[in-house]
Design a protein around this motif. Structure first.
Motif, PDB file in Angstrom:
ATOM      1  N   TYR A   6     -58.798  -6.826  37.701  1.00 55.99           N
ATOM      2  CA  TYR A   6     -60.191  -6.401  37.878  1.00 55.99           C
ATOM      3  C   TYR A   6     -60.893  -6.393  36.510  1.00 55.99           C
ATOM      4  O   TYR A   6     -61.973  -6.980  36.340  1.00 55.99           O
ATOM      5  N   PRO A  42     -62.856   0.647  36.722  1.00 50.72           N
ATOM      6  CA  PRO A  42     -61.805  -0.018  37.497  1.00 50.72           C
ATOM      7  C   PRO A  42     -60.496   0.765  37.549  1.00 50.72           C
ATOM      8  O   PRO A  42     -59.839   0.812  38.591  1.00 50.72           O
ATOM      9  N   LYS A  57     -50.677  -1.790  39.241  1.00 51.34           N
ATOM     10  CA  LYS A  57     -51.223  -1.982  37.910  1.00 51.34           C
ATOM     11  C   LYS A  57     -51.831  -3.374  37.735  1.00 51.34           C
ATOM     12  O   LYS A  57     -52.923  -3.513  37.166  1.00 51.34           O
ATOM     13  N   TYR A  62     -57.039   5.201  44.424  1.00 51.02           N
ATOM     14  CA  TYR A  62     -56.302   4.505  45.475  1.00 51.02           C
ATOM     15  C   TYR A  62     -54.828   4.258  45.159  1.00 51.02           C
ATOM     16  O   TYR A  62     -54.093   3.783  46.024  1.00 51.02           O
ATOM     17  N   GLU A  90     -53.189  -5.285  39.855  1.00 52.41           N
ATOM     18  CA  GLU A  90     -54.462  -5.412  40.566  1.00 52.41           C
ATOM     19  C   GLU A  90     -55.598  -4.813  39.732  1.00 52.41           C
ATOM     20  O   GLU A  90     -56.696  -5.381  39.660  1.00 52.41           O
ATOM     21  N   VAL A  91     -55.328  -3.696  39.093  1.00 49.97           N
ATOM     22  CA  VAL A  91     -56.334  -3.054  38.250  1.00 49.97           C
ATOM     23  C   VAL A  91     -56.596  -3.896  37.001  1.00 49.97           C
ATOM     24  O   VAL A  91     -57.743  -4.096  36.597  1.00 49.97           O
ATOM     25  N   ALA A  98     -53.538   1.993  43.327  1.00 51.26           N
ATOM     26  CA  ALA A  98     -53.298   0.551  43.412  1.00 51.26           C
ATOM     27  C   ALA A  98     -52.248   0.119  42.391  1.00 51.26           C
ATOM     28  O   ALA A  98     -51.936   0.848  41.439  1.00 51.26           O
ATOM     29  N   ARG A 110     -64.839  -3.891  44.053  1.00 48.30           N
ATOM     30  CA  ARG A 110     -64.690  -4.960  43.057  1.00 48.30           C
ATOM     31  C   ARG A 110     -65.672  -6.097  43.307  1.00 48.30           C
ATOM     32  O   ARG A 110     -66.287  -6.615  42.364  1.00 48.30           O
ATOM     33  N   THR A 115     -63.680   0.653  49.735  1.00 49.23           N
ATOM     34  CA  THR A 115     -62.344   0.171  49.426  1.00 49.23           C
ATOM     35  C   THR A 115     -62.357  -0.500  48.064  1.00 49.23           C
ATOM     36  O   THR A 115     -63.415  -0.912  47.560  1.00 49.23           O
ATOM     37  N   LEU A 116     -61.189  -0.632  47.459  1.00 49.79           N
ATOM     38  CA  LEU A 116     -61.116  -1.248  46.133  1.00 49.79           C
ATOM     39  C   LEU A 116     -61.640  -2.679  46.168  1.00 49.79           C
ATOM     40  O   LEU A 116     -62.365  -3.103  45.256  1.00 49.79           O
ATOM     41  N   ASN A 117     -61.310  -3.430  47.197  1.00 56.71           N
ATOM     42  CA  ASN A 117     -61.773  -4.820  47.287  1.00 56.71           C
ATOM     43  C   ASN A 117     -63.292  -4.891  47.429  1.00 56.71           C
ATOM     44  O   ASN A 117     -63.939  -5.740  46.799  1.00 56.71           O
ATOM     45  N   GLY A 155     -59.170   2.216  40.976  1.00 58.76           N
ATOM     46  CA  GLY A 155     -57.938   1.526  41.346  1.00 58.76           C
ATOM     47  C   GLY A 155     -56.716   2.420  41.254  1.00 58.76           C
ATOM     48  O   GLY A 155     -56.001   2.633  42.236  1.00 58.76           O
TER      49      GLY A 155
END
Length: 287
Positions: free
Chosen positions: A170, A152, A164, A160, A166-167, A162, A121, A116-118, A156
């Motif tokens: 990161y 990232p 912007k 996924y 959030e990316v 995600a 990261r 997962t992205l989390n 991201g």
């Protein structure tokens, strides 16, 4: 402060590898110690490539399921507290078809860029912290191709879909981690994205282009937009370019954009040497 890190970024086919290699060449010509890490380097000190992540109980289960490969797996596994990192691509490179595809696929599901992205990261930022601490007091200059912004954004945005912010957060977290290394970001541009991608597709194996198009259109951002094929991939790349431009504008580290549209190696090298000379004015260039 002596510079310790040069980050080379840009879209696929824009000349990141060439740029990173030329920077390494320039520094070497000036008798400056540098280490070059291109995309795909399995020994990257700040990133994970071909590495899978397991907790102890899932790793133990993997060993029980594939008991005959216990010693092999252990030899390619690094343990940090309750975290188990399997360098499976190195393992496959050495053992080839002796490692059954079933086992490789089971490990690949836990590749750090399949998490997962989390989770990704958390593991990646910790890896960068370890690198920053170890390299701070050394004398070498590190040259990294495409792992600072591209990775990232790829996991991201592309994988996924995600948001912007959030990316961006990161990448900004990575910036904070390396700020004591006095980094320089060199962002490689091309005037014609469409032409550059089509050129890259012609020059690279068909397997690469097929995988690239599938990755960019069948998940995350591309899937949400309903993009298909090469034309859809170009649209995703245009959106990625806009995201990366915003990210660059938000960063506070030293940064330069370079235009590599002409594909003239000598002129391009001279341009890069000028940038490096300006950026490294705090140190004496050795002739």
């Amino acid at each position: 402060m002596t510079p310790k890190l040069i980050l080379v970024e840009g879209l696929p086919g824009f000349g990141k590898s060439t740029t990173a290699q030329l920077i390494h060449e320039i520094l070497t010509e000036h008798n400056m110690r540098s280490q070059l890490f291109l995309e795909g380097n399995l020994d990257h000190p700040a990133d994970y490539d071909g590495v899978a992540y397991f907790k102890q109980h899932t790793y133990d289960e993997l060993l029980r399921t594939h008991e005959e490969f216990r010693n092999v797996l252990n030899n390619y596994t690094t343990i940090q507290d309750d975290n188990y990192f399997i360098e499976y691509r190195k393992m496959v490179n050495e053992y080839g078809s002796r490692i059954p595809n079933e086992l490789v696929q089971e490990i690949f599901k836990n590749d750090i860029y399949e998490l997962t992205l989390n989770q990704n990261r958390k593991l990646i930022t910790e890896r960068w912290r370890q690198f920053a601490e170890l390299s701070l007091h050394g004398t070498d200059i590190y040259i990294f191709e495409c792992c600072f912004i591209q990775n990232p954004v790829t996991i991201g945005m592309i994988k996924y879909g995600a948001k912007k912010e959030e990316v961006i957060s990161y990448v900004i977290e990575l910036e904070a981690i390396v700020e004591n290394l006095n980094p320089l970001l060199i962002y490689v541009e091309q005037s014609d994205l469409d032409h550059s991608l089509r050129k890259a597709i012609k020059e690279r194996p068909e397997e690469w282009s097929e995988g690239f198009i599938e990755y960019y259109t069948n998940q995350g951002y591309g899937q949400k937009q309903g993009y298909k094929g090469l034309e859809g991939t170009i649209q995703v790349l245009k959106a990625r370019r806009a995201w990366e431009e915003e990210i660059c504008n938000r960063l506070n580290i030293a940064k330069k954009k370079v235009d590599n549209s002409a594909y003239n190696r000598n002129d391009y090298k001279q341009c890069l040497e000028g940038i490096l000379s300006e950026w490294s004015s705090l140190i004496k260039w050795k002739r």
